[in-house]
Design a protein around this motif. Structure first.
Motif, mmCIF file in Angstrom:
data_model
loop_
_atom_site.group_PDB
_atom_site.id
_atom_site.type_symbol
_atom_site.label_atom_id
_atom_site.label_comp_id
_atom_site.label_asym_id
_atom_site.label_seq_id
_atom_site.Cartn_x
_atom_site.Cartn_y
_atom_site.Cartn_z
ATOM 1 N N LYS A 1 16.723 30.302 -17.752
ATOM 2 C CA LYS A 1 16.381 29.241 -16.804
ATOM 3 C C LYS A 1 15.446 29.776 -15.720
ATOM 4 O O LYS A 1 15.365 30.971 -15.478
ATOM 5 N N GLY A 2 14.764 28.849 -15.070
ATOM 6 C CA GLY A 2 13.845 29.212 -13.993
ATOM 7 C C GLY A 2 12.594 28.365 -13.972
ATOM 8 O O GLY A 2 11.908 28.280 -12.964
ATOM 9 N N ASP A 3 12.276 27.750 -15.132
ATOM 10 C CA ASP A 3 11.110 26.873 -15.277
ATOM 11 C C ASP A 3 9.812 27.633 -14.963
ATOM 12 O O ASP A 3 9.803 28.845 -14.800
ATOM 13 N N ASP B 1 10.815 26.653 -19.577
ATOM 14 C CA ASP B 1 9.519 26.374 -18.963
ATOM 15 C C ASP B 1 8.986 25.045 -19.497
ATOM 16 O O ASP B 1 8.715 24.894 -20.687
ATOM 17 N N ARG B 2 8.842 24.066 -18.604
ATOM 18 C CA ARG B 2 8.384 22.730 -19.002
ATOM 19 C C ARG B 2 6.886 22.550 -18.859
ATOM 20 O O ARG B 2 6.360 21.478 -19.181
ATOM 21 N N VAL B 3 6.185 23.572 -18.403
ATOM 22 C CA VAL B 3 4.730 23.494 -18.234
ATOM 23 C C VAL B 3 4.022 24.267 -19.335
ATOM 24 O O VAL B 3 3.155 23.736 -20.040
#
Length: 299
Positions: free
Chosen positions: A271-273, A242-244
């Motif tokens: 994975k999946g962001d 998660d990049r947020v």
């Protein structure tokens, strides 16, 4: 008893297919409000509201299962959007419709988004609406056939849900006449948990607390620091990439829950962001939630 702002027949509501009522969240004046009337913004697609912005008039949309399928459990849902918008369709209405198919009542909250223009203290506005939402559902539990009431939040809505779950003893909506503001359980989806410098989603923190929040505000709304033995049981899901909202938010909250012996189930995916559930059928990714609810006898 609250009067419906709008009432629709099942399968006939233009906003959503199974909503029975849209209620004003407060029967009277909205607390902590200024006199300024902000114009609400909504993004509509195919007759359904996708997003809300500049929310100043909070509502509660009611989704009830048929009586013969009623599991006597309700879930109050807080969509995410960084405290600057609300993903009302993807993280609200669709989720509610999926709960109803399982016999679970659902209540989507269109909560006020923090703003110095419409609030005396913007940091507590969303939490006031969350407290009022669970109060309203509890007040109507007999009419709606409910024995258990949990909460669910996505992203910044997850911060709001976890704030309610850890701050329920402090009523910000006045006298609640003996009605408990404590949820029976909490479901958090890629949640913002902390307002600390190292963990917080900066956009959510700025929207809620301002550009340079005081240390006491950061402490007050960093929910990993407010877990105790009475914090409601939790189901949490997140992705490692998660990049947020950093997955460490979930890990910090889980660690606090575990140390206080609060039952918690965590599902981590590599994975999946951020927002990964929006790419999947709700009936598919919510199956582990239903299993968790059955295991804990909430279904």
């Amino acid at each position: 008893m609250l009067k419906p702002l709008a009432t629709a027949l099942l399968l006939a509501a233009p906003l959503c297919s199974v909503a029975q009522q849209i209620l004003p969240l407060y029967p009277g004046p909205v607390p902590n409000a200024t006199s300024y009337q902000m114009k609400e913004i909504s993004v509509v697609k195919d007759g359904r509201v996708q997003y809300y912005q500049k929310v100043s008039r909070p509502t509660l949309t009611v989704f009830l299962p048929p009586k013969e399928k009623n599991a006597r459990t309700g879930v109050v849902i807080f969509p995410g959007g960084g405290y600057v918008s609300e993903s009302y369709e993807g993280e609200g209405v669709k989720i509610a419709e999926t709960f109803v198919r399982q016999g679970i009542a659902a209540f989507v909250v269109k909560y006020r988004l923090p703003s110095d223009s419409i609030m005396v203290d913007k940091s507590i506005g969303p939490l006031q609406d969350a407290q009022q939402a669970i109060r309203t559902v509890r007040e109507n539990a007999g009419k709606w056939g409910l024995d258990r009431i949990g909460i669910m939040g996505f992203s910044a809505g997850g911060h709001l849900a976890s704030t309610l779950a850890t701050h329920y003893r402090e009523s910000l909506i006045g006298d609640v006449a003996g009605i408990s503001l404590r949820p029976d359980f909490q479901i958090l989806i890629y949640p913002v948990i902390s307002m600390s410098e190292t963990l917080s989603h900066k956009g959510s923190r700025t929207a809620l607390l301002g550009q340079k929040p005081a240390p006491e505000l950061i402490e007050r709304f960093s929910n990993e620091w407010h877990v105790n033995h009475d914090t409601p049981p939790a189901y949490i899901t997140h992705t490692g990439d998660d990049r947020v909202v950093d997955v460490d938010n979930t890990l910090a909250f889980y660690e606090a829950l575990r140390h206080h012996h609060v039952p918690a189930e965590v599902h981590l995916y590599p994975k999946g962001d951020h927002g990964f559930v929006l790419k999947l059928p709700t009936d598919e990714w919510m199956q582990p939630i239903f299993l968790w609810m059955r295991t804990n006898k909430w279904l």
